[in-house]
Enzyme design. Structure first.
Site, short mmCIF file in Angstrom:
data_model
loop_
_atom_site.label_atom_id
_atom_site.label_comp_id
_atom_site.label_asym_id
_atom_site.label_seq_id
_atom_site.Cartn_x
_atom_site.Cartn_y
_atom_site.Cartn_z
N PRO A 77 75.16 58.18 47.63
CA PRO A 77 74.08 57.46 48.16
C PRO A 77 73.74 58.48 49.49
O PRO A 77 72.24 58.08 50.07
CB PRO A 77 74.38 56.15 48.76
CG PRO A 77 75.93 55.94 48.43
CD PRO A 77 76.34 57.22 47.73
N GLU A 104 85.82 53.98 47.42
CA GLU A 104 85.17 53.71 48.61
C GLU A 104 84.45 55.21 49.10
O GLU A 104 83.73 55.27 49.75
CB GLU A 104 85.87 53.40 49.92
CG GLU A 104 85.84 52.05 50.15
CD GLU A 104 86.30 51.09 48.88
OE1 GLU A 104 87.03 51.39 48.03
OE2 GLU A 104 85.48 50.02 48.81
N ARG A 142 64.95 65.00 29.43
CA ARG A 142 63.46 64.70 29.12
C ARG A 142 62.78 66.33 29.25
O ARG A 142 61.76 66.24 28.63
CB ARG A 142 62.69 63.79 29.77
CG ARG A 142 63.19 62.32 29.55
CD ARG A 142 62.45 61.28 30.36
NE ARG A 142 61.15 61.58 30.45
CZ ARG A 142 60.16 61.16 29.40
NH1 ARG A 142 60.63 60.46 28.27
NH2 ARG A 142 58.92 61.02 29.38
N ASP A 157 52.97 61.81 32.09
CA ASP A 157 53.63 60.65 33.07
C ASP A 157 53.38 61.00 34.34
O ASP A 157 52.97 61.74 34.85
CB ASP A 157 55.18 61.03 32.75
CG ASP A 157 55.79 60.72 31.62
OD1 ASP A 157 55.12 60.14 30.83
OD2 ASP A 157 56.96 60.91 31.04
#
Ligand code: ADE
Length: 243
Positions: A77, A104, A142, A157
């Protein structure tokens, strides 16, 4: 965790056609102790366990053998946000290692001395990097040349042209009293093209005004944006936060 997504639809076909090779590796296979331990308590104390450096370095170094050009992408993150641009850069590479954190956290030396990139799929915390790695993988596969048959459908897209998509409809023309915009039934291809472009601009202006600032806009786009501004009055609408 990986089998389902890797064995379905586009990603499966890309592998079958030899356009990409995807391998999943177990860090425990790179441990040297009897219990195949991959985590340990944090120095300085605190809750949770930390991924040890040895098995991660051993795994990545084994996979990198003869591949000095490989990128080592740590999923966390704290990474750079995944965008179409990031996916394009990865798709241009011959070899990528997606490194999933667990527990963690992981020993900081994995971040500073092993990873070449650190990527987050959004400002949200997952229990591990596995699903994030699959998101990166699908976005990248993709974009590998030949994977998506109709080049046009990739190019149309969201984000390819720097804008969000225009609204799509299919039959029936009226559903529960909700009608398809008449222009789409007109058969007038030029009017339809202009309407779609305008709606893509309208949606981008309303939801992602930040994208408009960098999208390559034509003279026609500026005209359409002026029409939208005249129709709606005022500045951009607040971003959607639900109904
Ligand atoms: N691991 C845990 N949360 C993550 C996130 N948001 N992005 C990438 N990897 C993660």
């Amino acid at each position: 965790m990986f089998r389902g997504p890797l064995e379905e639809s586009l990603v499966r076909r890309a592998q079958e056609r030899g356009l990409v090779t995807i391998r999943v590796h177990d860090l425990r296979a790179y441990t040297r102790d009897r219990h195949r331990v991959v985590d340990d308590v944090p120095y300085g104390g605190g809750a949770g366990m930390v991924l040890k450096p040895e098995p991660v370095f051993a795994a990545v170094e084994a996979l990198m053998a003869g591949r000095a050009d490989s990128r080592v992408v740590l999923l966390s993150p704290q990474g750079q946000r995944l965008t179409h641009q990031v996916a394009l850069e990865f798709a241009a590479r011959d070899h990528l290692i997606l490194l999933c954190g667990r527990y963690e956290g992981f020993d900081e030396r994995i971040r500073t001395a092993l990873a070449t990139d650190e990527v987050s799929i959004g400002d949200v915390v997952l229990s591990g990097g596995e699903l994030a790695a699959l998101v990166v993988l699908e976005a990248v596969v993709r974009l590998v040349p030949g994977v998506v048959g109709a080049e046009a459908s990739v190019r149309m897209d969201s984000f390819y042209g720097g804008l969000l998509d225009y609204p799509q409809y299919t039959r029936p023309a009226s559903f529960r009293g909700l009608a398809v915009p008449p222009v789409l039934l007109s058969g007038d291809h030029e009017r339809i093209r202009r309407w779609r472009r305008k709606e893509a601009l309208r949606r981008t202006r309303a939801r992602r005004p930040d994208l408009l600032a960098t999208a390559p806009l034509t003279e026609e786009d500026r005209q359409l944006l002026q029409e939208i501004a005249d129709e709606e009055g005022g500045g951009p609408r607040p971003p959607p936060g639900g109904r």
